[in-house]
Scaffold this motif. Structure first.
Motif, PDB file in Angstrom:
ATOM      1  N   HIS A 248       0.833  -1.202   0.000  1.00  0.00           N
ATOM      2  CA  HIS A 248       0.000   0.000   0.000  1.00  0.00           C
ATOM      3  C   HIS A 248       0.865   1.248   0.000  1.00  0.00           C
ATOM      4  O   HIS A 248       0.682   2.192  -0.770  1.00  0.00           O
ATOM      5  CB  HIS A 248      -0.893  -0.063   1.251  1.00  0.00           C
ATOM      6  N   ARG A 249       1.884   1.232   0.874  1.00  0.00           N
ATOM      7  CA  ARG A 249       2.748   2.391   1.050  1.00  0.00           C
ATOM      8  C   ARG A 249       3.626   2.581  -0.187  1.00  0.00           C
ATOM      9  O   ARG A 249       3.775   3.708  -0.683  1.00  0.00           O
ATOM     10  CB  ARG A 249       3.606   2.157   2.291  1.00  0.00           C
ATOM     11  N   LEU A 250       4.200   1.513  -0.672  1.00  0.00           N
ATOM     12  CA  LEU A 250       5.135   1.578  -1.798  1.00  0.00           C
ATOM     13  C   LEU A 250       4.474   2.119  -3.049  1.00  0.00           C
ATOM     14  O   LEU A 250       5.012   2.985  -3.731  1.00  0.00           O
ATOM     15  CB  LEU A 250       5.722   0.200  -2.091  1.00  0.00           C
ATOM     16  N   PHE A 251       3.316   1.608  -3.336  1.00  0.00           N
ATOM     17  CA  PHE A 251       2.678   1.984  -4.614  1.00  0.00           C
ATOM     18  C   PHE A 251       1.662   3.091  -4.445  1.00  0.00           C
ATOM     19  O   PHE A 251       1.161   3.626  -5.406  1.00  0.00           O
ATOM     20  CB  PHE A 251       2.056   0.746  -5.267  1.00  0.00           C
ATOM     21  N   ASN A 252       1.359   3.370  -3.133  1.00  0.00           N
ATOM     22  CA  ASN A 252       0.526   4.516  -2.822  1.00  0.00           C
ATOM     23  C   ASN A 252      -0.775   4.550  -3.615  1.00  0.00           C
ATOM     24  O   ASN A 252      -1.176   5.577  -4.131  1.00  0.00           O
ATOM     25  CB  ASN A 252       1.336   5.803  -3.045  1.00  0.00           C
ATOM     26  N   PHE A 253      -1.399   3.380  -3.744  1.00  0.00           N
ATOM     27  CA  PHE A 253      -2.700   3.385  -4.435  1.00  0.00           C
ATOM     28  C   PHE A 253      -3.809   3.636  -3.408  1.00  0.00           C
ATOM     29  O   PHE A 253      -3.661   3.338  -2.229  1.00  0.00           O
ATOM     30  CB  PHE A 253      -2.931   2.070  -5.185  1.00  0.00           C
ATOM     31  N   PRO A 254      -4.874   4.221  -3.829  1.00  0.00           N
ATOM     32  CA  PRO A 254      -5.936   4.531  -2.876  1.00  0.00           C
ATOM     33  C   PRO A 254      -6.716   3.269  -2.477  1.00  0.00           C
ATOM     34  O   PRO A 254      -7.018   2.442  -3.325  1.00  0.00           O
ATOM     35  CB  PRO A 254      -6.835   5.503  -3.645  1.00  0.00           C
ATOM     36  N   PHE A 256     -10.147   2.336  -0.321  1.00  0.00           N
ATOM     37  CA  PHE A 256     -11.345   2.984   0.225  1.00  0.00           C
ATOM     38  C   PHE A 256     -11.212   4.499   0.154  1.00  0.00           C
ATOM     39  O   PHE A 256     -11.534   5.216   1.089  1.00  0.00           O
ATOM     40  CB  PHE A 256     -11.598   2.563   1.678  1.00  0.00           C
ATOM     41  N   GLY A 257     -10.652   5.000  -0.923  1.00  0.00           N
ATOM     42  CA  GLY A 257     -10.544   6.440  -1.108  1.00  0.00           C
ATOM     43  C   GLY A 257      -9.391   7.084  -0.356  1.00  0.00           C
ATOM     44  O   GLY A 257      -9.200   8.286  -0.394  1.00  0.00           O
ATOM     45  N   HIS A 258      -8.584   6.298   0.383  1.00  0.00           N
ATOM     46  CA  HIS A 258      -7.445   6.873   1.108  1.00  0.00           C
ATOM     47  C   HIS A 258      -6.154   6.511   0.418  1.00  0.00           C
ATOM     48  O   HIS A 258      -5.997   5.430  -0.117  1.00  0.00           O
ATOM     49  CB  HIS A 258      -7.366   6.300   2.529  1.00  0.00           C
ATOM     50  N   ARG A 259      -5.218   7.434   0.509  1.00  0.00           N
ATOM     51  CA  ARG A 259      -3.862   7.075   0.119  1.00  0.00           C
ATOM     52  C   ARG A 259      -3.087   6.772   1.397  1.00  0.00           C
ATOM     53  O   ARG A 259      -3.485   7.195   2.486  1.00  0.00           O
ATOM     54  CB  ARG A 259      -3.205   8.241  -0.638  1.00  0.00           C
ATOM     55  N   ALA A 260      -2.005   6.026   1.278  1.00  0.00           N
ATOM     56  CA  ALA A 260      -1.257   5.561   2.444  1.00  0.00           C
ATOM     57  C   ALA A 260      -0.868   6.691   3.378  1.00  0.00           C
ATOM     58  O   ALA A 260      -0.980   6.566   4.594  1.00  0.00           O
ATOM     59  CB  ALA A 260      -0.017   4.800   2.003  1.00  0.00           C
ATOM     60  N   THR A 261      -0.434   7.781   2.835  1.00  0.00           N
ATOM     61  CA  THR A 261       0.059   8.877   3.655  1.00  0.00           C
ATOM     62  C   THR A 261      -1.037   9.500   4.495  1.00  0.00           C
ATOM     63  O   THR A 261      -0.767  10.153   5.482  1.00  0.00           O
ATOM     64  CB  THR A 261       0.680   9.964   2.770  1.00  0.00           C
TER      65      THR A 261
END
Ligand code: UDP
Ligand code: MG
Length: 321
Positions: A248-254, A256-261
């Motif tokens: 999740h963090r590496l590819f930073n895909f959303p 449930f509408g959230h991005r990892a950060t």
């Protein structure tokens, strides 16, 4: 000859009734008998009453322990000092009716070496009955030896079984477990466990819990294994979750509408931490329970100490084991 072993702790109100009931029931036994009363540090007049009875009846022996060692230790003392070809253990409060003894004897004469009472009913409060039922089922499902459901300390033991029990070295004596452990030809006889005839129970709620723990931890390693099972159950999903978060963090895909950060996850972290902390403490406690048992066993202190043994024509003498 059969021996009756009766542990006694502050049973003053019930003793004369007990002696009467045994006396009249003994007519049906068709065997010589001796009565071995173990006074487990009573603080009332129990000992005096028993000594008095022993003066008048040479079949009665009184073993006085040097203090209160507990029900199981008292039974152990009685079994070790009984001399009969068969030994019957029963409670002093008449919850195990002496009138049932002929049925135990009958099975013994058929060739059974252990005949234990199975309680089909109990005259006790509902919560206590429910607790007993749960305990026996838990014990049954996790113990290493086959401990029959609803069988208590009321039983007949053949001399061979008694000798086998007497050489078992352990200090913590959960007698009904040890009895199952030694094997031999065993059978049960159903009986209705009466209400206490008089007096008050010596077992406190805590005492009963301790007895239950002795049974569960003394005859099973399942609680220890629980640690590994729980470990796996928690570690495997955590590992998968960890993988997921990394990706999740590496590819930073959303998700449930959230991005990892944008996902702080503090609450999840805290809950997870406390949950795991709690689990670890529980497991430590379980390990501690076994460690404590090892500690007790390696100290090699006797399960009981005898102050004196008294019977008619026998001046009280001191003995320790
Ligand atoms: N007893 C004993 N030492 C103790 C507690 C009990 O020898 O520390 C005896 C008690 O006198 C009785 C039997 O063990 O003969 C069973 O005790 P109790 O009736 O209090 O227990 P419960 O029937 O509630 O299990
Ligand atoms: Mg009782």
């Amino acid at each position: 000859m059969i021996s009756l072993v009766v542990p006694v702790h502050n049973e003053e109100p019930v003793l004369s009734l007990l002696l009467d009931r045994i006396r009249s029931a003994s007519q049906a036994w068709g065997e010589d008998h001796e009565l071995v009363f173990v006074d487990d540090g009573s603080t009332d007049r129990s000992l005096a009453i028993l000594m008095d009875a022993a003066e008048r009846d040479s079949r009665i022996r009184v073993i006085k322990l040097s203090r209160n060692f507990g029900h199981q230790a008292a039974i152990t003392a009685g079994i070790q000092l009984a001399t009969g070809d068969a030994v019957v253990t029963l409670d002093a409060d008449l919850q195990d009716p002496p009138e049932e003894i002929p049925r135990l004897l009958e099975k013994w004469r058929e060739g059974y070496q252990v005949v234990y009472g199975i309680r089909t009913g109990r005259e006790e409060s509902l919560p206590k009955r429910a607790a007993y039922a749960m305990f026996y089922r838990a014990l049954h499902s996790i113990s290493d030896v086959e401990i029959p459901l609803d069988s208590g300390d009321f039983c007949l033991l053949d001399r061979k079984v008694v000798d086998a029990l007497n050489v078992l070295p352990e200090r913590v004596r959960f007698v009904r477990g040890l009895r199952a452990y030694v094997g031999f030809k065993q059978t049960g006889v159903a009986y209705k466990r009466a209400a206490r005839a008089a007096g008050t129970p010596s077992y406190t709620f805590r005492g009963l819990i301790e007895l239950a723990i002795d049974g569960l931890f003394g005859f099973s390693m399942v609680p220890l294994r629980l640690a590994s099972y729980l470990g796996f159950v928690i570690a495997i999903p955590s590992f998968l979750a960890g993988l997921y978060f990394i990706i999740h963090r590496l590819f930073n895909f959303p998700v449930f509408g959230h991005r990892a950060t944008e996902t702080p996850g503090l609450a999840a972290l805290a809950v997870g931490l406390f949950f795991l902390g709690g689990l670890i403490l529980i497991i430590l406690g379980i390990i501690g329970e076994y460690l404590g048992r090892i500690y007790i066993e390696v100290k090699h202190r006797p399960p009981y100490i005898v102050d004196f043994v008294h019977s008619a024509g026998n001046r009280p003498d001191s003995a320790t084991r």
